[in-house]
Design an enzyme around this catalytic site. Structure first.
Site: not given
Ligand SMILES: *[C@@H]1O[C@H](CO)[C@@H](O)[C@H](O)[C@H]1NC(C)=O
Ligand SMILES: *[C@@H]1O[C@H](CO)[C@@H](O)[C@H](O)[C@H]1NC(C)=O
Ligand SMILES: *[C@@H]1O[C@H](CO)[C@@H](O)[C@H](O)[C@H]1NC(C)=O
Ligand SMILES: *[C@@H]1O[C@H](CO)[C@@H](O)[C@H](O)[C@H]1NC(C)=O
Ligand SMILES: *[C@@H]1O[C@H](CO)[C@@H](O)[C@H](O)[C@H]1NC(C)=O
Length: 587
Positions: A379, A402, A423
């Site tokens: 992330q 992310d 994501d």
């Protein structure tokens, strides 16, 4: 630079018409020197520069620059705006620069010239590609046979491009638009290149051919995008005389969308910086943080901050107190705010953002946000947005896992380039992404890609991620190896995860099942995932997941409820006159 000066235009036009004619002749002469291809263009040019054209020049829009330098700046902005719908902006800009700059005294936006320039650039590429294949050596008979297929297709390509050119000419004379023919031919040329590549078996020759044709495909893709945008306006005004050459009351070409006209006004008039940040010392501050820290606490008016070209290695937070800021850059790849905080190095995801926005009413334009941590750092957020009524126009968000944390409140994104792996758009805002390009990157070996991970946790929340009129494609590095990695449209980060993808184009690399579970059966019956009126090879929903929460057949009315006005209570977007926005559904 004033746009109100239109009363002066007619005089100026008269003077400039004569000048322009000279320029065109000069151009035609120049052209013959360049290449064989140009002879063809020259013929068209000759037709094109007939007296009819000169008459219609009277109607052409003009942009009165206050100085030559400013003109160059203005015309490159205009080119940037015209190229906005294309996927390969640099190529588009390079192509159009040649057209717009033919007239030094003022930029003129003649749609025919634009279309012709893009088609001839594509044609140029086809010739270049053919040329390059002369050097190819074919050892295997299969490759030789495949190449014979290609040769035929190259022939078809050049013929249909020439036909397209001719169509534009005839359209100019008769004002009878055969837009669908034009689009069909260009699409065909695109697919010829693909068919040629497909003719080769996997291996070295195939890769070589792919390499040679990739640039051709990009030029054709640009032509298609421009043709679509120019003619979609024209289609609406069928029957109106000579629309391509007419301008509205403000002197803007009518084929440009309302939004684009607004943007041009903005670039040329509205956005006068109150403060300027420039790395080179030519502004009020050299860092964004210094500038923000200087803002008075009791400010009551919106403030415009211009961040000049450069890579700003700083972590920026627009705090809650810093409301109503407009920050604009020199372009999303020119003004870049860059950081590298990440999860693996011990920073919580939330705090990894290079740029965080908490202050209400933030408007970001032509800025780039980047996290350079890389996929192995997991992330690593480039941009985190927590601000209500926030708007991002023509921005770039670039990271891996992310990338964009659309955390809370109402957010509107338009014309942004968002790229990442896992994501890469996530959060629990009510966020609409309109006309954005979502480019999926190559992840690590054991990973898969997920475009969205919406985090609605309670069924009463009015949040969700809406992708409207977006394009979802693999980037250059993922594309050649896309079979190795699965890419999904989304997965449920929280129980009531809600994601709507509508009127968008989905590339074939999206896994047929479309969506991916988070863990076991978590949220599969409570989530709300919808696909509505999408197109492209990845938009087929017949093999999609069969979860209770997934729906590919909602009504128009329901789809409409995820457009700007109902979903974002969008009147606040209108307040900001600089913003290009499409209300309602496109089709
Ligand atoms: C094709 O190649 C020849 C030499 O191999 C070169 O002179 C010519 O300019 C090339 N044409 C194009 C359109 O690239
Ligand atoms: C910022 O720079 C501009 C141009 O040099 C100047 O006019 C303006 O007063 C400066 N503003 C501040 C707050 O320093
Ligand atoms: C804002 O505060 C500064 C000092 O803190 C003061 O000089 C200025 O007059 C104030 N402006 C307004 C509009 O209240
Ligand atoms: C910010 O802008 C909004 C909308 O225009 C306005 O209602 C609000 O008063 C502004 N706030 C400040 C502190 O400027
Ligand atoms: C999808 O939504 C429509 C209403 O818009 C509803 O009639 C239909 O039953 C839903 N389909 C599924 C599979 O839930």
């Amino acid at each position: 630079m004033a746009f109100e000066e239109f009363s002066q235009l007619s005089k100026r036009r008269r003077e400039e018409r004569a000048q322009k004619y000279k320029k065109k002749i000069l151009l035609a002469v120049l052209c013959t020197f360049i290449s064989l291809l140009c002879i063809a263009i020259g013929v068209f040019s000759f037709l094109y520069f007939t007296d009819k054209q000169i008459k219609s020049d009277k109607n052409n829009n003009v942009f009165p620059p206050s100085s030559k330098k400013e003109h160059v700046k203005t015309s490159s902005k205009i080119i940037e705006i015209i190229c906005e719908p294309t996927d390969y902006k640099k190529k588009c800009e390079d192509t159009l620069t040649k057209v717009v700059r033919t007239d030094v005294s003022k930029p003129s936006i003649d749609p025919r010239a634009i279309i012709k320039a893009t088609i001839s650039a594509a044609m140029d590429e086809v010739f270049k590609a053919i040329n390059m294949t002369h050097k190819f050596k074919f050892d295997k008979p299969q490759d030789k046979a495949a190449f014979d297929v290609c040769k035929k297709l190259f022939q078809d390509s050049t013929e249909e491009l020439a036909q397209s050119m001719k169509q534009v000419e005839e359209e100019a004379k008769s004002n009878h638009i055969k837009i669908n023919d034009l689009k069909t031919w260009l699409s065909a040329v695109y697919s010829y290149q693909e068919t040629c590549i497909d003719a080769f078996d996997k291996g070295n020759m195939k890769n070589q051919m792919k390499g040679v044709l990739s640039s051709t495909e990009e030029y054709i893709s640009n032509s298609l995008a421009l043709v679509s945008q120019i003619f979609s306006a024209v289609e609406k005004f069928k029957g109106k005389r000579n629309l391509l050459a007419t301008v509205d009351s403000h002197g803007f070409p009518e084929w440009m969308s309302h939004e684009q006209r607004k943007l041009i006004v903005k670039y040329t008039t509205n956005l006068t910086p109150d403060l300027t940040v420039a790395k080179d010392g030519s502004g009020n501050y050299t860092s964004i943080n210094d500038c923000l820290n200087s803002l008075p606490q009791n400010r009551t008016k919106r403030i415009n901050i211009f961040v000049k070209e450069g890579i700003y290695n700083e972590y920026v937070t627009i705090t809650k107190k810093m409301v109503n800021i407009t920050m604009f850059g020199d372009g999303s790849q020119k003004t870049m705010i860059s950081g590298s905080k990440n999860f693996v190095d011990g920073v919580r995801t939330f705090e990894t953002a290079t740029f965080a926005v908490l202050g209400e009413g933030f408007v970001g334009i032509a800025l780039g946000f980047r996290n350079t941590a890389g996929p192995e750092k997991h992330q690593a957020v480039a941009l985190r947005v927590q601000a209500d009524r926030s708007i991002f126009l023509n921005c770039r968000m670039e990271a891996y896992q992310d990338t964009l944390y659309a955390q809370t409140h109402r957010q509107f994104y338009r014309g942004c380039y968002i790229t990442g792996t896992i994501d890469f758009i996530f959060g629990d805002a009510a966020a609409i992404f309109q006309s954005c390009l979502l480019m999926v990157r190559k992840p690590m070996e054991n990973q898969q890609n997920i475009v969205t991970a919406q985090g609605r946790a309670d069924k009463h929340e009015n949040t969700g991620i809406v992708l409207h009129n977006c394009r979802i494609f693999p980037d250059k590095e993922l594309d050649p190896v896309k079979e190795k990695f699965k890419t999904y449209l989304g997965r449920p980060w929280k129980e009531y995860s809600r994601t709507i993808i509508m009127e968008s184009t989905i590339g074939e690399f999206i896994a047929p099942e479309g969506w991916m579970p988070w863990e076991g059966s978590f949220a599969l019956s409570t989530l709300y995932y919808v696909e509505f009126n999408n197109h492209g090879p990845g938009a087929d929903t017949s093999k999609r997941v069969k979860w209770a929460g997934y729906n590919n057949s909602i009504s128009r009315q329901e789809a409409h409820s995820y457009t700007v006005t109902p979903f974002l209570q969008g009147s606040w977007i209108r307040e900001n006159s600089n913003v290009q926005v499409h209300f309602g559904l496109y089709n």
